[in-house]
Scaffold this motif. Structure first.
Motif, PDB file in Angstrom:
ATOM      1  N   ALA A  84     -19.535  -8.115   5.452  1.00 33.50           N
ATOM      2  CA  ALA A  84     -20.246  -8.733   4.333  1.00 33.50           C
ATOM      3  C   ALA A  84     -19.317  -9.013   3.153  1.00 33.50           C
ATOM      4  N   ASN A  85     -18.297  -8.174   2.962  1.00 32.96           N
ATOM      5  CA  ASN A  85     -17.409  -8.296   1.807  1.00 32.96           C
ATOM      6  C   ASN A  85     -16.072  -8.915   2.189  1.00 32.96           C
ATOM      7  N   SER A  86     -16.104 -10.041   2.825  1.00 27.68           N
ATOM      8  CA  SER A  86     -14.861 -10.716   3.196  1.00 27.68           C
ATOM      9  C   SER A  86     -14.123 -11.120   1.927  1.00 27.68           C
ATOM     10  N   LEU A  99       3.640  -4.064  -7.394  1.00 26.73           N
ATOM     11  CA  LEU A  99       2.618  -3.581  -6.462  1.00 26.73           C
ATOM     12  C   LEU A  99       2.148  -2.183  -6.837  1.00 26.73           C
ATOM     13  N   GLU A 100       0.882  -1.929  -6.590  1.00 26.92           N
ATOM     14  CA  GLU A 100       0.302  -0.600  -6.842  1.00 26.92           C
ATOM     15  C   GLU A 100      -0.603  -0.246  -5.666  1.00 26.92           C
ATOM     16  N   ILE A 101      -0.431   0.973  -5.151  1.00 26.85           N
ATOM     17  CA  ILE A 101      -1.242   1.455  -4.031  1.00 26.85           C
ATOM     18  C   ILE A 101      -1.959   2.711  -4.493  1.00 26.85           C
ATOM     19  N   VAL A 152      -6.741   1.049  -2.031  1.00 25.01           N
ATOM     20  CA  VAL A 152      -6.707  -0.160  -2.854  1.00 25.01           C
ATOM     21  C   VAL A 152      -5.251  -0.566  -3.045  1.00 25.01           C
ATOM     22  N   VAL A 153      -4.947  -1.812  -2.709  1.00 28.22           N
ATOM     23  CA  VAL A 153      -3.610  -2.362  -2.909  1.00 28.22           C
ATOM     24  C   VAL A 153      -3.740  -3.500  -3.916  1.00 28.22           C
ATOM     25  N   ARG A 213      -6.786  -5.870  -2.816  1.00 21.66           N
ATOM     26  CA  ARG A 213      -7.326  -5.786  -1.452  1.00 21.66           C
ATOM     27  C   ARG A 213      -7.769  -4.342  -1.232  1.00 21.66           C
ATOM     28  N   ARG A 214      -9.007  -4.171  -0.752  1.00 19.87           N
ATOM     29  CA  ARG A 214      -9.572  -2.838  -0.498  1.00 19.87           C
ATOM     30  C   ARG A 214      -9.758  -2.627   0.993  1.00 19.87           C
TER      31      ARG A 214
END
Length: 149
Positions: free
Chosen positions: A27-29, A60-62, A70-71, A99-100
């Motif tokens: 659902a969360n594409s 970048l953060e991870i 979460v990236v 991006r999750r």
């Protein structure tokens, strides 16, 4: 497209969370940016590889919290109207992103590396001893030993 998970709920015990994760993922594409792969390295080891061309480690953060990874990518000087750069054609996406990924229980991030424009995030599932399968011995019923019914 809607997928009916009702049969999964009826025939399983305790997998309702798994079905919810699958349902939420469909659902969360989040579109296709940045593109990524999820690879099975071993029975309990996984690797997420994201194409992050143009981003440095500092951009970048991870974060891993609860069952979510979460990236985020953010360029300090994102091209805006104030930029001195003028493109005749811009086909390389240099926009920020988030991006999750939903992680299953007991999956944790063990390493991350950036090489040749690819961000590799290594994950491992560590099942606690108490959760691992154990053999149950079948004993005699105490009621039947004494001759009582």
């Amino acid at each position: 497209m809607h997928i009916d998970f009702a049969p999964l709920y009826r025939s399983s015990i305790g997998f309702d969370r798994l079905a919810n994760l699958i349902e939420n993922a469909s659902a969360n594409s989040q579109g296709g940016y940045p593109p990524y792969n999820i690879e099975l390295m071993d029975d309990n080891k996984y690797r997420i590889t994201m194409a992050v061309a143009g981003f440095t480690k500092a951009d970048l953060e991870i974060q891993s919290q609860a069952n979510t990874l979460v990236v985020k990518g953010a360029k300090p000087g994102d091209q805006g109207e104030d930029s001195d750069r003028r493109f005749l054609y811009q086909g390389i996406a240099e926009r920020g992103f988030e991006r999750r990924f939903q992680l299953a229980d007991y999956v944790k991030v063990i390493d991350a590396s950036l090489e040749n424009g690819l961000l590799h995030i290594d994950l491992e599932r560590e099942i606690p001893e108490a959760m691992k399968p154990r053999r149950i011995e079948i004993g005699d019923s105490p009621l039947l030993e004494g001759g009582k019914s």
